[in-house]
Design an enzyme around this catalytic site. Structure first.
Site, PDB file in Angstrom:
ATOM      1  N   CYS A 131       8.187   2.619  28.505  1.00 55.54           N
ATOM      2  CA  CYS A 131       7.520   3.861  28.913  1.00 55.54           C
ATOM      3  C   CYS A 131       6.124   3.597  29.456  1.00 55.54           C
ATOM      4  O   CYS A 131       5.169   3.479  28.692  1.00 55.54           O
ATOM      5  CB  CYS A 131       7.476   4.812  27.719  1.00 55.54           C
ATOM      6  SG  CYS A 131       6.660   6.353  28.091  1.00 55.54           S
ATOM      7  N   CYS A 134       3.510   6.171  28.594  1.00 54.22           N
ATOM      8  CA  CYS A 134       3.004   6.114  27.216  1.00 54.22           C
ATOM      9  C   CYS A 134       2.025   4.954  27.047  1.00 54.22           C
ATOM     10  O   CYS A 134       1.007   5.090  26.386  1.00 54.22           O
ATOM     11  CB  CYS A 134       4.114   5.873  26.197  1.00 54.22           C
ATOM     12  SG  CYS A 134       5.599   6.789  26.474  1.00 54.22           S
ATOM     13  N   ASP A 135       2.361   3.809  27.610  1.00 52.99           N
ATOM     14  CA  ASP A 135       1.659   2.579  27.234  1.00 52.99           C
ATOM     15  C   ASP A 135       0.842   1.925  28.346  1.00 52.99           C
ATOM     16  O   ASP A 135       0.100   0.976  28.087  1.00 52.99           O
ATOM     17  CB  ASP A 135       2.685   1.546  26.709  1.00 52.99           C
ATOM     18  CG  ASP A 135       3.427   2.074  25.489  1.00 52.99           C
ATOM     19  OD1 ASP A 135       2.817   2.824  24.712  1.00 52.99           O
ATOM     20  OD2 ASP A 135       4.619   1.754  25.325  1.00 52.99           O
TER      21      ASP A 135
END
Ligand code: NAP
Length: 311
Positions: A131, A134-135
């Site tokens: 992701c 997300c990261d």
């Protein structure tokens, strides 16, 4: 006997919950241990209508949930562990607990695929991720690798150029599967490089990722690429393990539906990414959750009418 049991709590499941709750069907939602679906793994959602400033994925799902609960949806953050749709009954289990319903809406979604490399699990969250939204921000000015040649990989790579010093896309062929517009954007991007005909064999580093072993599939040569992150974007798998043998699935494991709402079993309806491989958007999943709810409502009305005639 429940009127409606909904499996899943992403946009599809919770929209079905909202509509069936407002139809006074008091739906029971088995939301799953990983409540909220894939939007729980995203940061800002900019394309869900009604939020012109954007909204964080988890906040959006919290709103879905609150709205469904307001009308009487009962939500349990537990996984459905088994189903049995045989003998004209619709039975669902949560561990040892057996539940039965007059109708079921399956909205269990899909999950990102992993490569299952020897050191992948150990380095998940320490450089290895599925992701980028997300990261990605953890890898400012770092070396980033992306695996895959589809639209997801291109989207991830483009997004990651906001952070990384360089983004190298590793693809197992020398031809991209991605749409032309996405491919062209990546091929033209000054921060993106391609490593063609190559497969990642493993990731290295301790305690965080420091590189990947990459095999050239034409020459067989294995090279170590120094990198801080590896984003895997090789597609999704439908969450249909508990449904196998109970509903008709296609070769990839997605639920088969001729009309995008009914399934091979009477009284069982489908919504969202668990059957939709094409659009896979929060808004299309929500729309299909609405359709499944309206069909379930009609189906229950029909069953009640038949029963009253028989009585
Ligand atoms: P996809 O189109 O199935 O592409 C998956 C990619 O990963 C392919 O290039 C495939 O290689 C590669 N791959 C699969 N398994 C692999 C493995 N074990 N090791 C190495 N590489 C592997 O999946 P997707 O990119 O997630 O897209 C799915 C659908 O959503 C598509 O219809 C796509 O257009 C859509 N989508 C659209 C957008 C957008 O328009 N912005 C964004 C994301 C997704 P091969 O090519 O060799 O098979």
């Amino acid at each position: 006997m429940e009127k409606v049991i909904i499996l899943g709590s992403g946009p599809a499941g919770l929209t079905a919950a909202l509509y069936t709750a407002r139809a006074n069907l008091s739906p029971l939602i088995l939301a799953g241990g990983l409540y909220g679906g894939q939007l729980m793994l995203t940061t800002e959602v900019e394309n869900f209508p009604g939020f012109p400033e954007g909204i964080m994925g988890p906040d959006l799902m919290e709103r879905f949930r609150t709205q469904a609960e307001r009308f009487g949806a009962r939500i349990r953050n537990e996984d459905c562990t088994k189903v049995d749709f045989g003998g004209g009954r619709l039975r669902v289990w949560v561990g040892d607990e057996e539940l039965e319903a007059e109708s079921v809406i399956v909205a269990t979604g899909a999950s990102a695929r992993w490569l299952n490399l020897p050191n992948e699990a150990r380095l998940r969250g320490r450089g290895v991720s599925t992701c980028a939204t997300c990261d990605g921000a953890f890898f400012r000015d770092k070396e980033i690798l992306v695996v895959g040649g589809g639209d997801s990989a291109m989207e991830e790579a483009l997004f990651l150029t906001r952070f990384g010093k360089r983004v190298r896309v590793i693809h197992r062929r020398n031809d991209l599967r991605a749409s032309k517009i996405m491919s062209d954007r990546c091929l033209a991007h000054s921060k993106i490089e391609f490593v063609w005909n190559s497969a990642v064999q493993d990731v290295t580093g301790d305690p965080v990722m420091s590189g990947a072993l990459v095999k050239n599939l034409v020459t067989g040569e294995i090279t170590k690429l120094d990198a801080d992150a590896l984003f895997i974007a090789i597609g999704h798998d439908p969450n249909t393990a508990v449904l196998r043998g109970q509903l008709e699935l296609d070769d990839a494991g997605y639920i088969r539906s001729v009309d995008g709402v009914t399934t091979s079993v009477r009284g069982v309806f489908v919504a969202g990414d668990v059957f939709d491989q094409r659009y896979r958007q929060a808004v299309t999943a929500a729309g299909s959750g609405c359709r499944a709810a309206l069909e379930a409502e009609k189906y229950l009305e029909h069953c009640a009418a038949v029963q009253s005639v028989e009585a």
